[in-house]
Design a protein around this motif. Structure first.
Motif, PDB file in Angstrom:
ATOM      1  N   GLN A  37       0.801  -1.224   0.000  1.00 26.58           N
ATOM      2  CA  GLN A  37       0.000   0.000   0.000  1.00 26.58           C
ATOM      3  C   GLN A  37       0.836   1.277   0.000  1.00 26.58           C
ATOM      4  N   ASP A  38       2.067   1.191   0.483  1.00 26.74           N
ATOM      5  CA  ASP A  38       2.892   2.398   0.578  1.00 26.74           C
ATOM      6  C   ASP A  38       3.710   2.659  -0.693  1.00 26.74           C
ATOM      7  N   ALA A  39       3.667   1.728  -1.629  1.00 26.77           N
ATOM      8  CA  ALA A  39       4.475   1.870  -2.843  1.00 26.77           C
ATOM      9  C   ALA A  39       3.926   2.989  -3.725  1.00 26.77           C
ATOM     10  N   GLU A  40       4.830   3.683  -4.374  1.00 24.24           N
ATOM     11  CA  GLU A  40       4.426   4.752  -5.289  1.00 24.24           C
ATOM     12  C   GLU A  40       3.783   4.151  -6.538  1.00 24.24           C
ATOM     13  N   PRO A  41       2.606   4.620  -6.945  1.00 26.87           N
ATOM     14  CA  PRO A  41       1.978   4.059  -8.143  1.00 26.87           C
ATOM     15  C   PRO A  41       2.737   4.451  -9.414  1.00 26.87           C
ATOM     16  N   TYR A  42       2.776   3.524 -10.338  1.00 23.90           N
ATOM     17  CA  TYR A  42       3.258   3.797 -11.700  1.00 23.90           C
ATOM     18  C   TYR A  42       2.204   3.184 -12.612  1.00 23.90           C
ATOM     19  N   VAL A  43       1.500   4.043 -13.362  1.00 24.58           N
ATOM     20  CA  VAL A  43       0.301   3.591 -14.072  1.00 24.58           C
ATOM     21  C   VAL A  43       0.375   3.937 -15.557  1.00 24.58           C
ATOM     22  N   ILE A  44       0.041   2.952 -16.366  1.00 21.93           N
ATOM     23  CA  ILE A  44      -0.105   3.151 -17.809  1.00 21.93           C
ATOM     24  C   ILE A  44      -1.484   2.646 -18.210  1.00 21.93           C
ATOM     25  N   MET A  75      10.003  -3.640 -10.950  1.00 23.71           N
ATOM     26  CA  MET A  75      11.272  -4.074 -10.348  1.00 23.71           C
ATOM     27  C   MET A  75      11.881  -2.978  -9.469  1.00 23.71           C
ATOM     28  N   ASN A  76      11.440  -1.743  -9.669  1.00 23.24           N
ATOM     29  CA  ASN A  76      11.898  -0.641  -8.822  1.00 23.24           C
ATOM     30  C   ASN A  76      11.000  -0.435  -7.606  1.00 23.24           C
ATOM     31  N   GLY A  77      10.096  -1.383  -7.377  1.00 27.97           N
ATOM     32  CA  GLY A  77       9.275  -1.340  -6.169  1.00 27.97           C
ATOM     33  C   GLY A  77       7.997  -0.538  -6.281  1.00 27.97           C
ATOM     34  N   CYS A  78       7.669  -0.075  -7.485  1.00 27.20           N
ATOM     35  CA  CYS A  78       6.439   0.703  -7.663  1.00 27.20           C
ATOM     36  C   CYS A  78       5.213  -0.210  -7.688  1.00 27.20           C
ATOM     37  N   ALA A  79       4.072   0.364  -7.352  1.00 33.23           N
ATOM     38  CA  ALA A  79       2.796  -0.317  -7.548  1.00 33.23           C
ATOM     39  C   ALA A  79       2.449  -0.152  -9.024  1.00 33.23           C
ATOM     40  N   ALA A  80       2.965  -1.065  -9.819  1.00 31.64           N
ATOM     41  CA  ALA A  80       2.892  -0.926 -11.282  1.00 31.64           C
ATOM     42  C   ALA A  80       1.578  -1.479 -11.803  1.00 31.64           C
ATOM     43  N   LEU A  81       0.773  -0.595 -12.370  1.00 33.02           N
ATOM     44  CA  LEU A  81      -0.528  -0.984 -12.915  1.00 33.02           C
ATOM     45  C   LEU A  81      -0.583  -0.638 -14.397  1.00 33.02           C
ATOM     46  N   TRP A  82      -0.809  -1.651 -15.200  1.00 34.94           N
ATOM     47  CA  TRP A  82      -1.007  -1.455 -16.649  1.00 34.94           C
ATOM     48  C   TRP A  82      -2.431  -1.887 -16.944  1.00 34.94           C
ATOM     49  N   VAL A  83      -3.284  -0.908 -17.222  1.00 35.96           N
ATOM     50  CA  VAL A  83      -4.711  -1.174 -17.430  1.00 35.96           C
ATOM     51  C   VAL A  83      -4.941  -1.572 -18.889  1.00 35.96           C
TER      52      VAL A  83
END
Length: 883
Positions: A37-44, A75-83
């Motif tokens: 929950q604390d990870a920075e989002p990265y969204v595409i 891999m950099n620890g982000c909350a990676a979301l690809w919609v």
């Protein structure tokens, strides 16, 4: 995944890819929640491919780039979301069903709207999943549980909310303007769906007679049939040839209708005759002039491109038939001058290639001048960054003085416009819920507008509608605004600008921080791929033959932001070989582990020169790759990893490692295994976003920490491993080995034959003597007779020589050495060194380089120059002894 002991001899991508993809997805590693929950989002938000689509290289490129971005972020620890998701593709999908009905002997009109839509949903259910499966095949690590479709319930509600809000604000209205009309599809089409192709046509010169005078103005046109809709003749106000006619009346040929002669600076005096016929209802430029001069707008076309009653005797005729008959009648009346061949841009539909007609039509429009101004401001104030930067000018050009957006389409498949027309009072009711009566007079005699919205309207809401807008959903709160919009430069205005305008208008936020623009994929000669050219490279066939990783790596390393990419199958084959090279390097490591499973970072004490060198080179690579990723130069990052893995790790370090591995020192063996493992592990991490399948498969075989490479941590630079001395010393050893190998090749020395060597090493004597085994193993030098000294007391006769940084290696090859050939070889080598010296001196003399480049980079160039000068002097001395 694997037992970590044995690796197959070859990498079988055909079984690995599907197995690995399923394993990743089943473990939930495509989901952002794995980061916490604390990870920075990265969204595409994926650019939604048409539901009708079949995968082409353009899809392959954007999927590869976006998957690289999302894997790197993960891999950099982000909350990676690809919609993920697909677009309903109004025209394209409707055409599929229309053809299906025609094959059954019926038509869209015959079955009616309700049955047609049922058949279209049925077609989507049967065929719409193909493009999704093909995107998966490319390795796309999307969160498929969040997959959306532009016509699903949630997005349809978002579309309706957006329409109603803008209508209530007075930004959506019905009006009559110039649009692109497709006679075959019977709908308005967007500029994006119109291709302007250079074609050979004709320029028709004719006479515009002046009323009451025996004179005329010569005019030229490419579309004679539009003469019937002319409402003025325009000339340049400073054109002395026609100034006397301004204000007079001209007569439309055949019809005899009176029209004014006007002056306007828009007219190009050099084109044609310098006089321009003005048809405001059938030409975009004429439309502007018509508005400026308040000219009559006369539409001469029906929706099927036959001529209407305004065309007089030509009413009912097809536009091209009317062209021929009108011209024939004008010839008979003495009104023609000549016809010339003429190359010009012709607007054609992307779907089927029919000629598009500019027409005046009553449509729904959106006034986006306000949102456009906000979108301009977002780039100027830095809230939105466009990559590459030069497209900022394109952005400004498109969004300055923007025209009303025609948002209605005369189709049945799409988001139907939520407007109801009252048959009693004419009022239009626009609501969020379907009304039962007119909002003005309460009559129940209301009919919903038959048109649907432009596909770009729903696509413009994509970044936030897919996350739940207009509701304040948890996903919208956590993942909006998104991070990256990656798409083709050709739809910067048609899609990206509309997303930014609508995002700002409906959420108050720019929908993404970055726009990364890729170019078109062309063939290896730079030609656009097309079936007619026979140069289409099918990505599915390519993946079947070479594997997904080979195609991805070729696309990713060949692409630079905003530039087109030339795709060569030779490069794809070469990159398949690269995957095999990494596989073989890993097999060597696994076969030499001898039960050890050393992971983590090697200790820096007691490392050998080759160990210190490869670790220094690795961490310089990590530093460079991270800098390139931060600069969005992914292709160059991939190329550097490739060069390191192939050219330094596999070709040099692995070969040198055999000295320790096959020796008697067990501690050295263990250290070497650890370094071999660590360097490969770090390289696999950096390569994973480029080639996810082969890297994961290898990683599972080598010692590693963690369950999967897909969620392993991205490498970080450790400057403590930087070792300038090790790089210099190892570079010297490598250059000498390469020089000896070159001499062996030039003199055709059999590979198995050991040769004697005498090295006059100068200052390098100690370093070279410590690493005699490098020469014996890598250059097949006879270790027993190898002589290394500061200077040699006696130079061998008839010896070939190799000089590097002041150290000279003499190779007495007896009868194999031709002295004249040796002099020629050395002279050629000296010329090459001189050219390198000149280039390096020029670089160091440049203020731009010495003032802007990092200090260590400048120093490396200075050291390089010193070394080159020493080599040049040593070769010169050797030539003197051979004279």
């Amino acid at each position: 995944m694997t037992d970590g002991k044995e690796m197959p001899k070859t990498y079988d991508f055909k079984t690995a890819e599907e197995r690995l993809y399923r394993w990743w997805e089943e473990n939930g590693w495509f989901k952002p929640e794995i980061a916490g929950q604390d990870a920075e989002p990265y969204v595409i938000s994926i650019p939604p491919p048409n539901v009708t689509g079949a995968l082409h290289q353009g899809h392959a490129l954007f999927v590869a780039i976006e998957d690289l971005m999302i894997r790197h972020a993960r891999m950099n620890g982000c909350a990676a979301l690809w919609v993920p998701g697909t677009d309903h593709a109004g025209i394209a999908t409707q055409l599929q069903v229309v053809r299906q009905l025609e094959n059954e002997g019926t038509s869209r009109v015959a079955v009616g709207r309700e049955e047609f839509l049922r058949r279209t949903w049925q077609w989507k259910a049967e065929h719409g999943g193909r493009i999704v499966e093909q995107v998966r095949r490319l390795g796309a690590s999307c969160d498929w549980d969040r997959e959306r479709f532009t016509l699903d319930d949630g997005l349809s509600r978002a579309v309706r909310e957006a329409f109603v809000r803008w209508y209530e604000q007075g930004l959506i209205y019905r009006g009559t303007y110039m649009i692109n009309w497709s006679p075959g599809l019977q709908t308005a089409v967007s500029d994006l769906e119109v291709e302007r192709l250079e074609e050979q046509g004709k320029l028709y010169y004719f006479k515009y007679r002046i009323k009451g005078e025996d004179t005329y103005i010569p005019v030229a046109t490419t579309r004679p049939e539009t003469i019937l809709g002319d409402t003025a003749v325009a000339v340049h106000p400073e054109d002395e040839r026609y100034q006397a006619y301004v204000g007079k009346t001209a007569l439309v040929p055949i019809l005899g209708r009176e029209i004014p002669v006007i002056a306007d600076e828009y007219v190009d005096r050099e084109f044609g005759t310098g006089a321009l016929k003005i048809t405001p209802a059938h030409d975009p430029n004429d439309y502007q002039i018509g508005q400026k001069h308040e000219l009559e707008m006369i539409n001469i076309l029906n929706k099927d491109a036959t001529l209407n009653e305004n065309a007089g005797p030509y009413a009912g005729q097809d536009r091209f038939t009317a062209r021929e008959k009108l011209w024939a009648d004008m010839e008979a009346a003495g009104l023609t001058i000549k016809v010339e061949p003429y190359m010009h841009a012709v607007p054609r539909s992307q779907r089927g290639g029919e000629l598009i007609e500019p027409m005046i039509s009553t449509q729904w429009f959106a006034d986006v001048s306000g949102p456009a101004a906000e979108a301009l401001k977002a780039v100027k104030d830095g809230r939105l960054t466009i990559i590459p930067e030069r497209f900022g000018k394109v952005w400004e050009h498109w969004l300055t003085d923007i025209q009303p957006w025609c948002i209605s389409r005369q189709l049945w498949w799409g988001h139907r416009i939520p407007a109801w027309h009252c048959r009693e009072c004419g009022h239009i009711t626009v609501t969020r819920e379907d009304p039962t009566q007119c909002a003005s007079c309460s009559s129940t005699n209301i009919d919903q507008d038959p048109d649907v919205l432009d596909t770009w309207f729903s696509s413009g809401l994509w970044p936030f509608s897919t996350l739940g807008w207009p509701d304040e959903t948890p996903d919208l709160c956590r993942y909006y605004p998104t991070t990256m919009m990656e798409t083709g430069y050709d739809i910067l205005f048609f899609w990206v600008a509309r997303m930014v305008m609508m995002g700002l208008a409906f959420t108050g936020k720019v929908p993404f921080r970055y726009v990364y623009l890729h170019g078109l994929v062309r063939d290896e000669h730079g030609k656009k791929m097309s079936k007619s050219h026979g140069n289409v490279i099918d990505p599915i066939e390519t993946m079947d033959e070479y594997g997904t990783d080979a195609l991805r790596f070729t696309l990713l390393t060949g692409a630079t932001p905003g530039n087109d990419l030339n795709l060569s199958m030779d490069r794809v084959a070469a990159n398949r070989n690269f995957a095999n090279k990494i596989w073989n390097a890993a097999r060597f490591l696994v076969s030499n582990l001898d039960g050890e499973t050393l992971t983590g970072t090697p200790a820096r004490d007691e490392l050998s020169l080759p160990d210190r060198w490869i670790l220094s080179r690795l961490h310089r690579l990590i530093e460079s790759v991270n800098r390139l990723f931060d600069s969005f130069l992914y292709g160059e990052a991939g190329r550097q990893i490739y060069d390191f893995l192939w050219g330094e790790y596999a070709d040099w370090y692995i070969e040198i490692s055999k000295i320790a591995l096959y020796g008697e020192d067990t501690a050295a063996q263990s250290r070497t295994r650890h370094v071999l493992t660590y360097v490969l592990d770090q390289c696999l991490r950096m390569l994973h976003p480029f080639v996810p399948f082969v890297t994961e498969e290898i990683w599972q075989h080598i010692p590693h920490d963690g369950p999967a490479l897909i969620i392993a941590r991205w490498p970080e630079t450790d400057e403590a491993f930087f070792n300038e001395q090790a790089e210099t010393h190892m570079g010297l050893l490598m250059e000498i080995v390469k020089g000896i190998r070159n001499v062996r090749a030039e003199y055709n020395v059999p590979p198995a034959r050991r040769i004697a060597a005498h090295i006059s090493a100068g200052q390098w004597a100690g370093v070279l003597d410590q690493h005699r085994d490098v020469f014996t193993r890598l250059a097949n030098v006879d270790g027993e007779t190898l002589e290394i000294g500061t200077a040699l007391s006696e130079l061998p006769d008839r010896a070939a020589s190799v000089t590097v940084s002041g150290a000279t290696v003499y190779l007495p090859l007896a009868d194999l050495v031709d002295l004249e050939a040796e002099r020629a070889r050395l002279a050629k080598e000296m010329t090459g060194i001189a050219q390198q010296i000149e280039r390096t001196e020029s670089l160091l003399a440049s203020d731009g380089f010495t003032s802007r480049a990092p200090t260590d980079v400048v120093q490396r160039e200075r050291d390089k120059l010193t070394s080159l000068r020493a080599t040049h002097e040593a070769i010169r001395e050797r030539l003197t002894t051979l004279a």
